[in-house]
Write a protein that holds these residues in place. Sequence first.
Motif, PDB file in Angstrom:
ATOM      1  N   MET A  70      23.162  27.073  82.444  1.00 33.99           N
ATOM      2  CA  MET A  70      22.178  27.755  81.759  1.00 33.99           C
ATOM      3  C   MET A  70      22.816  29.245  81.423  1.00 33.99           C
ATOM      4  SD  MET A  70      19.907  25.825  81.944  1.00 33.99           S
ATOM      5  CE  MET A  70      18.671  26.446  81.129  1.00 33.99           C
ATOM      6  N   VAL A  71      24.043  29.428  81.098  1.00 35.88           N
ATOM      7  CA  VAL A  71      24.831  30.749  80.485  1.00 35.88           C
ATOM      8  C   VAL A  71      24.873  30.200  79.227  1.00 35.88           C
ATOM      9  CG1 VAL A  71      26.800  31.920  80.527  1.00 35.88           C
ATOM     10  CG2 VAL A  71      26.071  30.870  82.529  1.00 35.88           C
ATOM     11  N   THR A  72      25.249  29.282  78.752  1.00 34.78           N
ATOM     12  CA  THR A  72      25.568  29.072  77.167  1.00 34.78           C
ATOM     13  C   THR A  72      24.391  28.418  76.380  1.00 34.78           C
ATOM     14  OG1 THR A  72      26.755  26.868  77.650  1.00 34.78           O
ATOM     15  CG2 THR A  72      28.085  28.883  77.338  1.00 34.78           C
ATOM     16  N   SER A  73      23.353  27.759  77.007  1.00 41.55           N
ATOM     17  CA  SER A  73      22.187  27.220  76.543  1.00 41.55           C
ATOM     18  C   SER A  73      20.733  27.786  76.731  1.00 41.55           C
ATOM     19  CB  SER A  73      22.264  25.681  77.183  1.00 41.55           C
ATOM     20  OG  SER A  73      22.080  25.734  78.463  1.00 41.55           O
ATOM     21  N   TRP A  74      21.004  29.069  76.478  1.00 47.34           N
ATOM     22  CA  TRP A  74      19.859  29.866  76.848  1.00 47.34           C
ATOM     23  C   TRP A  74      18.900  30.401  75.406  1.00 47.34           C
ATOM     24  CZ3 TRP A  74      17.432  30.083  81.215  1.00 47.34           C
ATOM     25  CH2 TRP A  74      16.532  31.099  81.660  1.00 47.34           C
ATOM     26  N   SER A  75      17.906  29.792  75.364  1.00 52.02           N
ATOM     27  CA  SER A  75      17.207  30.070  73.894  1.00 52.02           C
ATOM     28  C   SER A  75      16.402  31.163  74.003  1.00 52.02           C
ATOM     29  CB  SER A  75      16.098  28.658  73.343  1.00 52.02           C
ATOM     30  OG  SER A  75      16.956  27.534  73.314  1.00 52.02           O
ATOM     31  N   ARG A  76      16.119  31.995  73.170  1.00 56.50           N
ATOM     32  CA  ARG A  76      15.091  32.925  72.980  1.00 56.50           C
ATOM     33  C   ARG A  76      13.818  32.513  72.929  1.00 56.50           C
ATOM     34  NH1 ARG A  76      17.214  38.331  72.546  1.00 56.50           N
ATOM     35  NH2 ARG A  76      19.213  38.535  71.993  1.00 56.50           N
ATOM     36  N   VAL A  77      12.781  33.150  73.451  1.00 58.19           N
ATOM     37  CA  VAL A  77      11.489  32.650  73.481  1.00 58.19           C
ATOM     38  C   VAL A  77      10.519  33.741  73.023  1.00 58.19           C
ATOM     39  CG1 VAL A  77      11.516  31.073  75.173  1.00 58.19           C
ATOM     40  CG2 VAL A  77      10.932  33.411  75.921  1.00 58.19           C
ATOM     41  N   TYR A  78      11.055  35.027  72.613  1.00 57.95           N
ATOM     42  CA  TYR A  78      10.427  35.722  71.594  1.00 57.95           C
ATOM     43  C   TYR A  78      11.252  36.800  71.142  1.00 57.95           C
ATOM     44  CZ  TYR A  78      10.874  38.141  76.423  1.00 57.95           C
ATOM     45  OH  TYR A  78      11.352  38.888  77.484  1.00 57.95           O
ATOM     46  N   LYS A  79      10.884  37.503  69.919  1.00 58.71           N
ATOM     47  CA  LYS A  79      11.847  38.373  69.328  1.00 58.71           C
ATOM     48  C   LYS A  79      11.622  39.847  70.162  1.00 58.71           C
ATOM     49  CE  LYS A  79      10.123  38.249  65.179  1.00 58.71           C
ATOM     50  NZ  LYS A  79       9.790  38.610  63.890  1.00 58.71           N
ATOM     51  N   LYS A  80      12.448  40.835  69.729  1.00 62.20           N
ATOM     52  CA  LYS A  80      12.566  42.226  70.276  1.00 62.20           C
ATOM     53  C   LYS A  80      11.234  42.707  70.097  1.00 62.20           C
ATOM     54  CE  LYS A  80      15.224  46.545  70.008  1.00 62.20           C
ATOM     55  NZ  LYS A  80      16.339  47.356  69.194  1.00 62.20           N
ATOM     56  N   GLY A  81      10.802  43.485  71.274  1.00 64.42           N
ATOM     57  CA  GLY A  81       9.511  44.045  71.290  1.00 64.42           C
ATOM     58  C   GLY A  81       8.509  42.979  71.843  1.00 64.42           C
ATOM     59  N   ILE A  82       9.118  41.867  72.343  1.00 63.63           N
ATOM     60  CA  ILE A  82       8.025  40.812  72.755  1.00 63.63           C
ATOM     61  C   ILE A  82       7.002  40.627  71.904  1.00 63.63           C
ATOM     62  CG2 ILE A  82       6.743  39.958  74.651  1.00 63.63           C
ATOM     63  CD1 ILE A  82       7.688  42.393  76.384  1.00 63.63           C
TER      64      ILE A  82
END
Length: 277
Positions: A166-178
Amino acid sequence: MIDIKVLDFPILASCNLKCDNCSSYSNLSVDGTVQTAKQAKADLINWKPYINPIRLQILGGEPLLHKELKDIIKIAREIYPNTDLRLYTNGLLLKRHKDIKETLKKYNCMLVISVHSVDERYKKLLYENLYEFLDGDIKTEEISKSVVSFGKVFRKQGISIELRDMVTSWSRVYKKGIKPYNSDYKKAHEVCRWTHCTQLYQGNLWKCTQTAFFNDLMRRINNHKDWDQYKDKYTPLKHDDSQEIKDKWFSEFLSPEPICAMCRENINDKIVHKSVW
């Protein structure tokens, strides 16, 4: 009865790590629902007439923090005897929970260790925990070789163990500032890695982790206006909903829906070597 490819069963949101952009928002210390063994049994029994989970995954947060974890594993296996049962953990508390080995063996539950970092402190802690958990029956090379692909499975002491990268396959779930992405919902669904992972949370079925934990996130953050458009966009399925509602929900749960717009639409919008502390 509907086959569910993967049924995620989160039992608490608390975690000993604070992984950036955690999909269950554990890094934000959300006040999620703690699933008791009694309620877990009721929820799984309620859904048994309607769904057949091919794989059932017990998740957190960090499940090893749950005092009734062994009971929940037992309950899950007894209610769904043929499912591919798996326990997900970051592995950093294993040496404190060596007694869970017997439960994993007895109820044929795979231990999946999500490897979140290549940080030296993290790697040292992970190795120490695995070494003690397995009574020294593992070498450093086995750990490093097992984290070269998305998942590598091996057996130790009668337990199937997977080290998952889960080091190289981690998707963002929100943008900066949540903040939500406000994407094209069809494009967001197309790049989503977890479209097959249905959630059983608070007794209801949810399309994904983000829909399941949405209300928990709203109680934690202050910038509600950024998320207003998503507050009434999704309805989970209840076990006592009418058959007509069930049929409609199951006809749509694997397809793009407007709620998907809160997530990323760019497949490259991910985090490599995220912060975990």
